[in-house]
Design a protein around this motif. Sequence first.
Motif, short mmCIF file in Angstrom:
data_model
loop_
_atom_site.label_atom_id
_atom_site.label_comp_id
_atom_site.label_asym_id
_atom_site.label_seq_id
_atom_site.Cartn_x
_atom_site.Cartn_y
_atom_site.Cartn_z
N HIS A 199 -13.36 -19.10 4.90
CA HIS A 199 -14.62 -18.64 5.50
C HIS A 199 -14.38 -18.13 6.93
N GLU A 200 -13.62 -18.87 7.72
CA GLU A 200 -13.31 -18.45 9.09
C GLU A 200 -12.56 -17.12 9.09
N ILE A 201 -11.58 -16.97 8.19
CA ILE A 201 -10.80 -15.74 8.12
C ILE A 201 -11.70 -14.56 7.75
N LEU A 202 -12.56 -14.77 6.76
CA LEU A 202 -13.43 -13.68 6.31
C LEU A 202 -14.55 -13.36 7.30
N THR A 203 -14.84 -14.29 8.18
CA THR A 203 -15.85 -14.05 9.21
C THR A 203 -15.27 -13.22 10.36
N THR A 204 -13.99 -13.45 10.67
CA THR A 204 -13.38 -12.79 11.83
C THR A 204 -12.32 -11.76 11.46
N PHE A 205 -11.82 -11.79 10.23
CA PHE A 205 -10.71 -10.93 9.79
C PHE A 205 -9.49 -11.11 10.69
N ALA A 206 -9.30 -12.33 11.15
CA ALA A 206 -8.18 -12.64 12.05
C ALA A 206 -7.73 -14.08 11.80
N PRO A 207 -6.52 -14.41 12.23
CA PRO A 207 -6.08 -15.80 12.14
C PRO A 207 -7.04 -16.72 12.92
N VAL A 208 -7.15 -17.94 12.43
CA VAL A 208 -8.06 -18.91 13.00
C VAL A 208 -7.34 -19.69 14.10
N PRO A 209 -7.97 -19.88 15.27
CA PRO A 209 -7.32 -20.66 16.33
C PRO A 209 -7.00 -22.08 15.86
N ASP A 210 -5.90 -22.61 16.37
CA ASP A 210 -5.44 -23.93 15.94
C ASP A 210 -6.48 -25.02 16.20
N HIS A 211 -7.20 -24.93 17.31
CA HIS A 211 -8.19 -25.98 17.59
C HIS A 211 -9.29 -26.00 16.54
N VAL A 212 -9.58 -24.86 15.92
CA VAL A 212 -10.58 -24.80 14.84
C VAL A 212 -10.02 -25.47 13.58
N LEU A 213 -8.74 -25.23 13.28
CA LEU A 213 -8.11 -25.89 12.14
C LEU A 213 -8.17 -27.41 12.31
N GLU A 214 -7.84 -27.87 13.51
CA GLU A 214 -7.88 -29.31 13.79
C GLU A 214 -9.29 -29.86 13.68
N GLU A 215 -10.28 -29.10 14.13
CA GLU A 215 -11.67 -29.54 14.02
C GLU A 215 -12.08 -29.66 12.55
N ILE A 216 -11.70 -28.69 11.74
CA ILE A 216 -12.02 -28.75 10.30
C ILE A 216 -11.44 -30.01 9.68
N VAL A 217 -10.17 -30.29 9.99
CA VAL A 217 -9.51 -31.45 9.39
C VAL A 217 -10.05 -32.75 9.97
N ASP A 218 -10.15 -32.84 11.29
CA ASP A 218 -10.50 -34.12 11.93
C ASP A 218 -11.97 -34.49 11.86
N THR A 219 -12.86 -33.50 11.96
CA THR A 219 -14.28 -33.85 12.04
C THR A 219 -15.05 -33.60 10.74
N VAL A 220 -14.48 -32.80 9.85
CA VAL A 220 -15.18 -32.53 8.61
C VAL A 220 -14.47 -33.17 7.42
N PHE A 221 -13.20 -32.87 7.23
CA PHE A 221 -12.49 -33.29 6.03
C PHE A 221 -12.09 -34.77 6.01
N LEU A 222 -11.34 -35.21 7.01
CA LEU A 222 -10.84 -36.59 6.97
C LEU A 222 -11.95 -37.64 6.91
N PRO A 223 -13.06 -37.50 7.63
CA PRO A 223 -14.12 -38.50 7.47
C PRO A 223 -14.68 -38.59 6.04
N LEU A 224 -14.57 -37.51 5.29
CA LEU A 224 -15.09 -37.53 3.91
C LEU A 224 -14.16 -38.27 2.94
N VAL A 225 -12.86 -38.33 3.24
CA VAL A 225 -11.92 -38.92 2.28
C VAL A 225 -11.45 -40.30 2.65
N ARG A 226 -11.83 -40.77 3.81
CA ARG A 226 -11.38 -42.11 4.23
C ARG A 226 -12.43 -43.17 3.96
#
Length: 187
Positions: free
Chosen positions: A160-187
């Motif tokens: 979604h981020e790539i298709l919104t910007t047509f560019a690589p996603v900044p690393d801090h956004v990748l970390e936010e996706i993993v740390d604040t959205v994904f990991l809380p759902l699986v732990r």
Amino acid sequence: MAERRRGAALEKALLDAAWDELAERGYAGFTMDAVVRRAGTSPPVLYRRWPDRAALVRAAVVHALREQRLDVPDTGSLREDVLTLMREINATRVPFITAMSVHLAGYYQETGDAPLPDPLATGRNEALDVLFGRAAERGEIAPGRLTDRVRSLPFDLLRHEILTTFAPVPDHVLEEIVDTVFLPLVR
């Protein structure tokens, strides 16, 4: 005289030609005749395998995704495995993802089907099984919380981020996706 292709070699040549046509002309300009010419074969050879251009496009997309499959990281941590895989996708697949979305827009309009194949067809599910299986063995996740949607969530958000910007996603956004959205759902 060129050697006659058969079996898997012929199918690969046909799918490579179809993918090249799709990437060059998009779905709107994609024709079975152009694939036949590019592959250096005859129409019956192509139509025996795929009855129409929609079926051939789906097969070419699956083929391209299989050919570009990434290795499953094994860093010893679910967080780092997911981030490593997302970073690799981010670093190597932005042009592929954006081209697919642009070139396949007409496919959905014509067929009503999603142009992206089921993850089972491309081997993505098996890769995620390995990644999440290791995390479960290490006790990092509650396997019962890993629905199909949750398993694909970090990668869906990356796309979604790539298709919104047509560019690589900044690393801090990748970390936010993993740390604040994904990991809380699986732990």
